[in-house]
Design an enzyme around this catalytic site. Sequence first.
Site, PDB file in Angstrom:
ATOM      1  N   HIS A 103       0.861  -1.123   0.116  1.00 19.02           N
ATOM      2  CA  HIS A 103       0.005   0.173  -0.045  1.00 19.02           C
ATOM      3  C   HIS A 103       0.889   1.279  -0.091  1.00 19.02           C
ATOM      4  O   HIS A 103       1.456   1.499   0.996  1.00 19.02           O
ATOM      5  CB  HIS A 103      -0.877  -0.011   1.064  1.00 19.02           C
ATOM      6  CG  HIS A 103      -1.890  -1.142   1.222  1.00 19.02           C
ATOM      7  ND1 HIS A 103      -3.002  -1.012   0.362  1.00 19.02           N
ATOM      8  CD2 HIS A 103      -2.224  -2.082   2.194  1.00 19.02           C
ATOM      9  CE1 HIS A 103      -3.834  -2.169   0.347  1.00 19.02           C
ATOM     10  NE2 HIS A 103      -3.559  -2.781   1.599  1.00 19.02           N
ATOM     11  N   HIS A 132      -0.370  -6.536  -5.350  1.00 20.44           N
ATOM     12  CA  HIS A 132      -0.697  -7.607  -4.612  1.00 20.44           C
ATOM     13  C   HIS A 132      -0.224  -9.058  -5.271  1.00 20.44           C
ATOM     14  O   HIS A 132      -0.055  -8.989  -6.702  1.00 20.44           O
ATOM     15  CB  HIS A 132      -2.109  -8.115  -4.101  1.00 20.44           C
ATOM     16  CG  HIS A 132      -2.445  -9.456  -4.043  1.00 20.44           C
ATOM     17  ND1 HIS A 132      -2.976 -10.517  -5.115  1.00 20.44           N
ATOM     18  CD2 HIS A 132      -2.496 -10.292  -2.922  1.00 20.44           C
ATOM     19  CE1 HIS A 132      -3.057 -11.424  -4.499  1.00 20.44           C
ATOM     20  NE2 HIS A 132      -2.776 -11.538  -3.206  1.00 20.44           N
ATOM     21  N   ASN A 181       1.005 -13.287  -4.613  1.00 25.90           N
ATOM     22  CA  ASN A 181       1.285 -14.598  -4.076  1.00 25.90           C
ATOM     23  C   ASN A 181       1.706 -15.802  -4.864  1.00 25.90           C
ATOM     24  O   ASN A 181       1.265 -15.790  -5.908  1.00 25.90           O
ATOM     25  CB  ASN A 181       0.147 -14.850  -3.023  1.00 25.90           C
ATOM     26  CG  ASN A 181      -0.761 -15.474  -3.687  1.00 25.90           C
ATOM     27  OD1 ASN A 181      -1.241 -16.743  -4.057  1.00 25.90           O
ATOM     28  ND2 ASN A 181      -2.035 -14.688  -4.258  1.00 25.90           N
ATOM     29  N   ARG A 229       1.928 -20.116  -4.046  1.00 23.11           N
ATOM     30  CA  ARG A 229       1.426 -20.984  -2.742  1.00 23.11           C
ATOM     31  C   ARG A 229       1.815 -22.481  -3.365  1.00 23.11           C
ATOM     32  O   ARG A 229       1.358 -22.686  -4.958  1.00 23.11           O
ATOM     33  CB  ARG A 229       0.380 -20.716  -2.376  1.00 23.11           C
ATOM     34  CG  ARG A 229      -0.956 -20.904  -3.425  1.00 23.11           C
ATOM     35  CD  ARG A 229      -2.189 -20.284  -2.810  1.00 23.11           C
ATOM     36  NE  ARG A 229      -3.054 -20.207  -3.448  1.00 23.11           N
ATOM     37  CZ  ARG A 229      -3.455 -19.448  -4.591  1.00 23.11           C
ATOM     38  NH1 ARG A 229      -2.547 -18.148  -4.303  1.00 23.11           N
ATOM     39  NH2 ARG A 229      -4.390 -19.401  -5.377  1.00 23.11           N
ATOM     40  N   HIS A 245     -20.971  -7.673  -5.787  1.00 22.81           N
ATOM     41  CA  HIS A 245     -21.829  -6.488  -4.917  1.00 22.81           C
ATOM     42  C   HIS A 245     -21.635  -5.338  -5.586  1.00 22.81           C
ATOM     43  O   HIS A 245     -22.638  -4.561  -5.250  1.00 22.81           O
ATOM     44  CB  HIS A 245     -21.597  -6.841  -3.693  1.00 22.81           C
ATOM     45  CG  HIS A 245     -20.296  -6.488  -2.998  1.00 22.81           C
ATOM     46  ND1 HIS A 245     -19.337  -7.110  -3.143  1.00 22.81           N
ATOM     47  CD2 HIS A 245     -19.950  -5.331  -2.272  1.00 22.81           C
ATOM     48  CE1 HIS A 245     -18.337  -6.452  -2.312  1.00 22.81           C
ATOM     49  NE2 HIS A 245     -18.650  -5.262  -2.040  1.00 22.81           N
ATOM     50  N   GLY A 301      -7.124 -21.520  10.997  1.00 27.51           N
ATOM     51  CA  GLY A 301      -6.700 -21.306  12.381  1.00 27.51           C
ATOM     52  C   GLY A 301      -5.187 -20.713  12.265  1.00 27.51           C
ATOM     53  O   GLY A 301      -4.435 -20.797  12.871  1.00 27.51           O
ATOM     54  N   GLY A 302      -5.155 -19.816  11.327  1.00 27.55           N
ATOM     55  CA  GLY A 302      -3.625 -19.400  10.828  1.00 27.55           C
ATOM     56  C   GLY A 302      -3.425 -18.251  11.768  1.00 27.55           C
ATOM     57  O   GLY A 302      -4.571 -17.769  12.423  1.00 27.55           O
ATOM     58  N   ARG A 303      -2.296 -17.237  11.659  1.00 26.83           N
ATOM     59  CA  ARG A 303      -1.997 -16.344  12.451  1.00 26.83           C
ATOM     60  C   ARG A 303      -2.943 -15.299  12.161  1.00 26.83           C
ATOM     61  O   ARG A 303      -2.515 -14.737  10.983  1.00 26.83           O
ATOM     62  CB  ARG A 303      -0.620 -16.046  12.467  1.00 26.83           C
ATOM     63  CG  ARG A 303      -0.085 -14.869  13.417  1.00 26.83           C
ATOM     64  CD  ARG A 303       1.559 -14.695  13.486  1.00 26.83           C
ATOM     65  NE  ARG A 303       1.964 -13.584  14.259  1.00 26.83           N
ATOM     66  CZ  ARG A 303       2.388 -12.742  13.743  1.00 26.83           C
ATOM     67  NH1 ARG A 303       2.437 -12.260  12.430  1.00 26.83           N
ATOM     68  NH2 ARG A 303       2.730 -11.626  14.736  1.00 26.83           N
TER      69      ARG A 303
END
Length: 304
Positions: free
Chosen positions: A99, A109, A111, A113, A178, A261-263
């Site tokens: 940003h 952005h 990523n 993976r 939306h 349940g990630g950080r």
Amino acid sequence: MSELPVDLVEQYLLTLQNRICIAIEAEESSGAFQEDQWDYSDGSGGGKARVLEGGEVFEKAGVNYSCVTGSRLPVSATAHRPQLAGRHFQAMGVSLVIHPNNPFVPTSHANIRLLIARNEDEAPIWWFGGGYDLSPCYGFEEDCKHWHQAARGACEPFGDDVYPRYKKWCDDYFFLRHRNEPRGIGGLFFDDLNQWPFGRCFSFVQSVGDSYLKAYLPIVQRRKNLTYTERHKQFQQYRRGRYVEFNLVYDRGTLFGLQSGGRIESILMSLPPQVRWDYNWKPEPGSDEALLYDEFLPIRDWLS
């Protein structure tokens, strides 16, 4: 799992995180990345979160690495692969959001993976995903063409059909249904990538990862010193609201992190530090703000 060169993927991801952080810091005159190492509470593994805040060039930049193993794939990962529900998993990747401070520098952005699902009695099922996209507040044709030229260049060694296919996937994915508008001017998006042998898929994601800085840094360097006003800053914060809406409503990576349940600090690292929503706001016809909606956000072929 031993038949997959997972250690090579991990090594590449850590190197990519380092290279991107070094390059971003080199553009910055008054900021540096802070690193937090964390452990995955719902399984094993963890990650390194690196965040730069309050810089002169970058208001907030986050470049995260994670490698975690868990006992059950979250719903977001099995929506298109219901046969994998309940399997153990290993997920690793680098995810980043930049940003900028100057409204004329676009948010970016990216990523990369790898996700592996396995049962004890079966061979592991693996796939890669990732890509990158650009979200300008004020559009420049030169920047948009450069961004997509870099994206196409990363794809070209893997087939003439790859860039058009993943460009369209990006346009379709980063779309706020939306609002009935794209988040930005797109780039590349791919998921479930396993149609090639593992080595070729890995080479492709390396090509995409390696091209990110080539795509983004020249734009930063062209725009970071442009003069802007409070009006420009307010519009930047308004457009950041679209970024927040997408990440919290649609983004698969955010949903995967929350469901597994990630950080939480790493998951929500992507959110901008300052944002605004103005009720029923519309740009003044003929203004630079209206130009974004009229000329830059509509999906188009930037390289035609």
